[in-house]
Motif scaffolding. Structure first.
Motif, PDB file in Angstrom:
ATOM      1  N   SER A 227      47.393  48.272  44.872  1.00 37.02           N
ATOM      2  CA  SER A 227      46.368  49.148  45.659  1.00 37.02           C
ATOM      3  C   SER A 227      46.721  50.042  46.545  1.00 37.02           C
ATOM      4  O   SER A 227      47.969  50.113  47.266  1.00 37.02           O
ATOM      5  CB  SER A 227      45.791  48.025  46.317  1.00 37.02           C
ATOM      6  N   GLY A 228      46.043  51.260  46.656  1.00 44.43           N
ATOM      7  CA  GLY A 228      46.314  52.347  47.434  1.00 44.43           C
ATOM      8  C   GLY A 228      47.596  53.169  47.002  1.00 44.43           C
ATOM      9  O   GLY A 228      47.854  54.374  47.470  1.00 44.43           O
ATOM     10  N   LYS A 229      48.171  52.939  45.667  1.00 44.57           N
ATOM     11  CA  LYS A 229      49.388  53.617  45.303  1.00 44.57           C
ATOM     12  C   LYS A 229      48.885  54.877  44.431  1.00 44.57           C
ATOM     13  O   LYS A 229      48.077  54.834  43.742  1.00 44.57           O
ATOM     14  CB  LYS A 229      50.351  52.634  44.305  1.00 44.57           C
TER      15      LYS A 229
ATOM     16  N   LYS B  14      41.857  49.575  42.223  1.00 45.54           N
ATOM     17  CA  LYS B  14      42.280  49.956  43.707  1.00 45.54           C
ATOM     18  C   LYS B  14      43.427  51.039  43.737  1.00 45.54           C
ATOM     19  O   LYS B  14      43.977  50.921  44.874  1.00 45.54           O
ATOM     20  CB  LYS B  14      42.413  48.791  44.419  1.00 45.54           C
TER      21      LYS B  14
ATOM     22  N   GLY C 180      45.225  54.139  44.413  1.00 42.54           N
ATOM     23  CA  GLY C 180      44.782  55.126  45.629  1.00 42.54           C
ATOM     24  C   GLY C 180      44.589  56.531  44.913  1.00 42.54           C
ATOM     25  O   GLY C 180      43.465  57.175  45.261  1.00 42.54           O
ATOM     26  N   HIS C 181      45.420  56.952  44.085  1.00 45.51           N
ATOM     27  CA  HIS C 181      45.482  58.396  43.700  1.00 45.51           C
ATOM     28  C   HIS C 181      46.136  58.417  42.393  1.00 45.51           C
ATOM     29  O   HIS C 181      47.158  57.893  42.163  1.00 45.51           O
ATOM     30  CB  HIS C 181      46.179  58.860  44.858  1.00 45.51           C
TER      31      HIS C 181
ATOM     32  N   GLN D   9      36.698  62.267  42.844  1.00 44.02           N
ATOM     33  CA  GLN D   9      36.857  60.488  43.206  1.00 44.02           C
ATOM     34  C   GLN D   9      36.317  59.707  42.330  1.00 44.02           C
ATOM     35  O   GLN D   9      35.227  60.236  41.917  1.00 44.02           O
ATOM     36  CB  GLN D   9      36.252  60.686  44.812  1.00 44.02           C
TER      37      GLN D   9
ATOM     38  N   SER E 157      37.117  54.587  45.285  1.00 49.08           N
ATOM     39  CA  SER E 157      37.937  54.864  46.384  1.00 49.08           C
ATOM     40  C   SER E 157      39.057  55.654  45.975  1.00 49.08           C
ATOM     41  O   SER E 157      40.090  55.841  46.541  1.00 49.08           O
ATOM     42  CB  SER E 157      38.279  53.605  46.882  1.00 49.08           C
ATOM     43  N   MET E 158      39.168  55.923  44.721  1.00 44.64           N
ATOM     44  CA  MET E 158      40.464  56.595  44.061  1.00 44.64           C
ATOM     45  C   MET E 158      40.410  58.024  43.827  1.00 44.64           C
ATOM     46  O   MET E 158      39.116  58.386  43.397  1.00 44.64           O
ATOM     47  CB  MET E 158      40.849  55.983  42.696  1.00 44.64           C
TER      48      MET E 158
END
Ligand code: VG1
Ligand code: CO
Length: 547
Positions: free
Chosen positions: A53-55, A82, A84-85, A174, A177-178
């Motif tokens: 997540s968020g990675k 999830k 991130g990017h 996007q 949330s990514m």
């Protein structure tokens, strides 16, 4: 623009065959096209590599058939998991070494590379998915085992319910949330090459008459080669041939060897061949080096690059050591011994080099299968090896033949050949190896085809950095007088089994170095057949490929 977000959890049934081999999960396209086959494997990756997540992840492939569809699935699944990017190559393209570089440069958590490397592509060809860890290298065995375990028990996967993402133009979008960032696949890699090699010197040599031909075999290195050779090094248009990546590689095997890069080889052996000819494979990590009227074996190439490292900008201060895969010839060992460098022998596959590179024990690595590389990334790197040779030619003013012959005079010559029996019956191939394995304890001291066996074993590797042990990595038969035969089964094939036989024999004395490899190895070739009754047991008259 923020797309509508809707994370779906879809039930699925596990497959029992998603076990990554030498280099990722490789199967026929038709297998990957089974409903949920790709989704199960991707979710198994996300389930096994830690908290994502968020990675940041890097994503791309060699452009083969099915690449774009799988990229879309991965983007949607990553968002639902999830992440991130994601940085994805334009049109889904990234060579394997470029992907490795991007993971390192942008400190990504990992990367997913879509390729079956040198295997043919197209609807009836092969596809592959490989996971790389944060050092930029292929996932080590403990990670691939965890992915396989997860794939056997998976019951559901997560995916965003959204439209396809446009990966044909640069920039950010996007999903949920990514962030999806479509990046230029070439520029960072080309910059890295410019840091390592002396482009001015190569430019001067080209202006002074050095001639070169690069065959991208309709695979991923085309765009990289056009940028580096023709644009940045100013070589004439047409230096790069077959430079547009095609989804089916033009119906050819994108495998840079004497059989599949035949046109280039013929040109190099002809009167008007250029000074250097080179080719790379489907995903850009392999290299074939051919001088005018001189084929350089990958094992010799590794040894020669190591011996001459100080002539090249990026390695001017010398190298720490060399690692080679076990079936690779010992040519590099003689260099290491003479120059006082570390030398390591690892199992087949680049994933075994990662720990040694990370620990600074070695700087160069190589495999007999046309793979060479250094600590600049954590994959083998085709264009790196080719630029290294161009840099050597420019720095010495010598021809490939002169460099190779002088190397043999100084370090001795390791005659080397690999015979592949492809797509043979799996049961017969396994039985052949098992039978030989069962006889290993009794072979020392016996004769085969007039040669005496000094020692025989089943190679196992104890990783000196993390202590892990990898067994059954190939059967080695050593002969009195220095010859060696290795038998192993391929871990990248997708139909039947492929038996690889590697033969080598070292001759130190330049006056006893005759020029025909197959003749120099004739006795070992006969012994390799007799020891296991090879041709009869496999039902073949001759190998499918000799390199
Ligand atoms: C082959 C080569 C091995 C190489 C691997 C992946 O594996 O022998 O040296 O690392 O391909 O190369 P096998 O198990 O079939 O012998 V690539 O260019 O496919 O990433
Ligand atoms: Co490859």
């Amino acid at each position: 623009m923020v797309m509508d977000m809707a994370i779906q959890t879809i039930s699925t049934t596990a497959f029992d065959d998603q076990n990554p081999g030498t280099s990722g999960l490789r199967k026929k396209v038709k297998v990957f096209q089974k409903p949920n086959y790709v989704e199960n494997f991707i979710q198994s990756i996300f389930n096994s590599v830690g908290d994502v997540s968020g990675k940041l992840f890097i994503l791309g492939g060699d452009g083969r058939f099915f690449n774009k569809e799988v990229i879309q699935k991965i983007l949607k699944m990553a968002a639902a998991n999830k992440v991130g990017h994601i940085k994805v190559g334009l049109n889904g393209i990234l060579s394997t070494p470029a992907a490795s570089h991007l993971i390192r440069k942008y400190k990504a958590f990992g990367g997913i590379i879509l390729s079956a490397s040198h295997n043919p592509g197209g609807p009836s060809g092969d596809f592959g998915i490989k996971y790389n860890i944060s050092n930029g290298g292929p996932a080590p065995e403990k990670v691939t085992k965890a992915i396989f375990e997860s794939s056997k028990n998976i019951t559901s996967y997560k995916i965003e319910d959204c439209g396809d993402i446009d990966i044909a133009k640069l920039g950010k979008t996007q999903i949920g949330s990514m962030v999806v960032e479509v990046i230029d696949p070439v520029v960072d890699y080309a910059n890295l090459m410019e840091e390592l090699f002396d482009f001015d010197l190569i430019r001067k040599a080209i202006a002074g008459g050095l001639t070169f031909r690069f065959d991208a075999l309709n695979a991923v290195t085309g765009p990289y080669a056009h940028e580096i050779f023709e644009k940045r090094l100013g070589m004439k248009k047409g230096t790069v041939v077959n430079g547009t990546p095609l989804p089916d590689f033009g119906g050819r095997h994108p495998d840079p060897n004497l059989v599949h890069a035949h046109d280039l080889y013929e040109l190099m052996m002809s009167e008007d061949g250029p000074d250097l000819g080179a080719a790379s494979d489907g995903d850009g990590d392999r290299n074939m080096i051919v001088g005018w009227k001189r084929f350089v074996t990958p094992s010799d190439s590794l040894a020669i690059l190591a011996a001459n490292a100080k002539l090249v900008k990026g390695y001017r201060n010398g190298i720490a050591g060399i690692a080679r895969s076990m079936p690779t010839s010992a040519a590099a060992d003689y260099v290491a011994k003479k120059l006082g460098l570390n030398i390591y022998e690892t199992p087949t596959g680049w994933k075994f080099f990662g720990n040694l590179l990370d620990a600074g024990k070695v700087t160069f690595c190589g495999e007999e299968s046309f793979g060479t590389g250094s600590n600049h990334v954590r994959e083998k790197d085709g264009l790196w090896a080719i630029l290294f040779w161009l840099n050597l030619l420019a720095a010495t003013g010598k021809s490939v033949s002169e460099i190779v012959e002088q190397h043999w005079q100084l370090f001795g010559r390791s005659y080397y050949t690999r015979h592949d029996y492809e797509e043979v019956d799996q049961t017969a191939a396994k039985a052949l190896i098992e039978d030989l394995r069962s006889r290993l304890g009794k072979l020392a001291g016996t004769d085969v085809a007039g040669l005496t066996i000094a020692k025989a074993d089943d190679f196992s590797y104890h990783d000196p950095i993390d202590g892990s042990v990898s067994e059954h990595q190939g059967i080695r038969i050593f002969f009195e007088g220095g010859g060696r035969i290795v038998y192993r089964l391929s871990g990248t094939g997708t139909a039947g089994a492929t038996v690889r036989i590697y033969m080598e024999h070292y001759v130190a004395d330049p006056l006893k170095q005759d020029d025909n490899t197959q003749e120099a190895l004739a006795a070992l070739i006969v012994a390799a057949d007799e020891l296991v009754d090879l041709k009869k047991k496999l039902g073949r008259d001759a190998p499918s490929v000799i390199t």
